[in-house]
Design an enzyme around this catalytic site. Sequence first.
Site, short mmCIF file in Angstrom:
data_model
loop_
_atom_site.label_atom_id
_atom_site.label_comp_id
_atom_site.label_asym_id
_atom_site.label_seq_id
_atom_site.Cartn_x
_atom_site.Cartn_y
_atom_site.Cartn_z
N ASP A 137 24.90 -17.12 -45.74
CA ASP A 137 25.13 -16.77 -47.14
C ASP A 137 24.31 -17.68 -48.06
O ASP A 137 23.77 -17.23 -49.07
CB ASP A 137 26.62 -16.86 -47.50
N TYR B 275 36.77 -18.02 -35.16
CA TYR B 275 37.07 -16.65 -35.56
C TYR B 275 37.74 -15.82 -34.47
O TYR B 275 37.90 -14.62 -34.64
CB TYR B 275 35.78 -15.95 -36.03
N ASP C 180 28.14 -18.25 -40.51
CA ASP C 180 28.62 -17.38 -41.58
C ASP C 180 28.24 -18.00 -42.93
O ASP C 180 27.69 -17.33 -43.82
CB ASP C 180 30.16 -17.29 -41.45
N LYS D 112 28.73 -30.06 -35.83
CA LYS D 112 29.43 -31.17 -36.47
C LYS D 112 30.00 -32.04 -35.37
O LYS D 112 31.19 -32.35 -35.32
CB LYS D 112 30.52 -30.60 -37.40
N ASP E 157 26.43 -30.44 -42.50
CA ASP E 157 26.42 -30.85 -43.90
C ASP E 157 24.99 -31.19 -44.34
O ASP E 157 24.54 -30.80 -45.42
CB ASP E 157 27.40 -32.00 -44.17
#
Length: 359
Positions: A256, A144, A252, A195, A228
Amino acid sequence: MDETKSPFRKRVAVIPGDGVGKEVIPQAVQVLKAAAAKGRRELAVTEFDWGADRYLRDGTTLPADAPEIFRRDYDAILLGALGDPRVPGNQHGADILMGLRFKLDLYANVRPCVLFDPRLTPLRDRAEKDIRFVVLRENTEGLYVGMGGQFKKGTVDEIAVQEDVNTRKGVERIVRYAFEYARKRGLARVCMSDKSNALAFGHDLWQRVFAEVRRDYPEIEARHLYIDNLMVQMVRDPSQFQVIVTCNMFGDIASDLGAGLIGGLGLAPSGNIHPGQVSMFEPVHGSAPDIAGKNLANPMGAALAASMMCAYLGWNAEAQAIEDAVRAAIREGKTTRDLGGSLGTREVGAWLADRVASA
Ligand SMILES: NC(=O)c1ccc[n+]([C@@H]2O[C@H](COP(=O)([O-])OP(=O)(O)OC[C@H]3O[C@@H](n4cnc5c(N)ncnc54)[C@H](O)[C@@H]3O)[C@@H](O)[C@H]2O)c1
């Protein structure tokens, strides 16, 4: 004593922003004022009109001196949301929100996911105790930061590069924040998610830093999950988690998903924190143009953000009073439509403020 450091007098900058931000923030401020009055605290609130209207009117996004003013003159910032269909590129939103996060170096994005009532989760047979964790999202680096570029844009040969920035300092301070967060609250488990199997450079750094920092917290169980797998495990059995720490983009998304587990975006608060410095609190949701201006938005995420702000300012009783009011409103069905109720934004806000004042 410097009166600006008084625990009884705090100065809060309020940026309602766009869309439902302009509806939920006045309610959160009303609830905050009720809590402050009850605790005999002195609260000075200053509103800033930054957002799409102002940007379209005179081009202002985040004034250059805003970070310095906030650092010098304020204890905390309460923000609504930024995003407006009239500004398709969301330039003002990026400048204001990312500008404040980056320029104030608010490196820890703290997003609690707490189930207030079993009726609110889409999961079967879950009690309140089963969903109570926090997602700690690195907030100043990663994908970001806006580094990268486009080559041959708009042609069939177009190349778009988005760079993922991970610094040793940045990773270490958020991982350490996670362990400190757990230690201070007597929590037993921290899970770091990355990851690293695919992102062999950036997330290898996360692996090495995590292995190093965990040694300073032997009493805390330190676990690692690939992102994942974390998504699967959060849905299958969220009771496994107490503190989740991860990079900017994964945090992020994970938060959610967490919001989805507890009743939706309308109920999720967050803090953008740099310990010891002016920090910013906001609901997790965006400006929700689909429901804006209709008195439909749930103000609880914003009220809970105000509660987090109180806790950050050391107003623990006030923080608790706001959280208790939200819990009571949910129990008693005093909610907006997203939680199954029939009240409007203003009515829920007024109910919460009354409850805080009369509790
Ligand atoms: N922190 C921020 O300022 C922030 C965060 C996310 C999105 N945005 C911006 O907001 C705009 C809309 O984005 P989006 O639709 O992806 O996300 P959103 O969070 O605004 O809305 C997603 C869905 O959740 C619902 N929702 C959101 N807040 C709610 C509330 N308080 N009560 C009830 N329902 C609520 C909306 O109606 C919508 O259906 C975009 O411009 C986006 O860039 C801003």
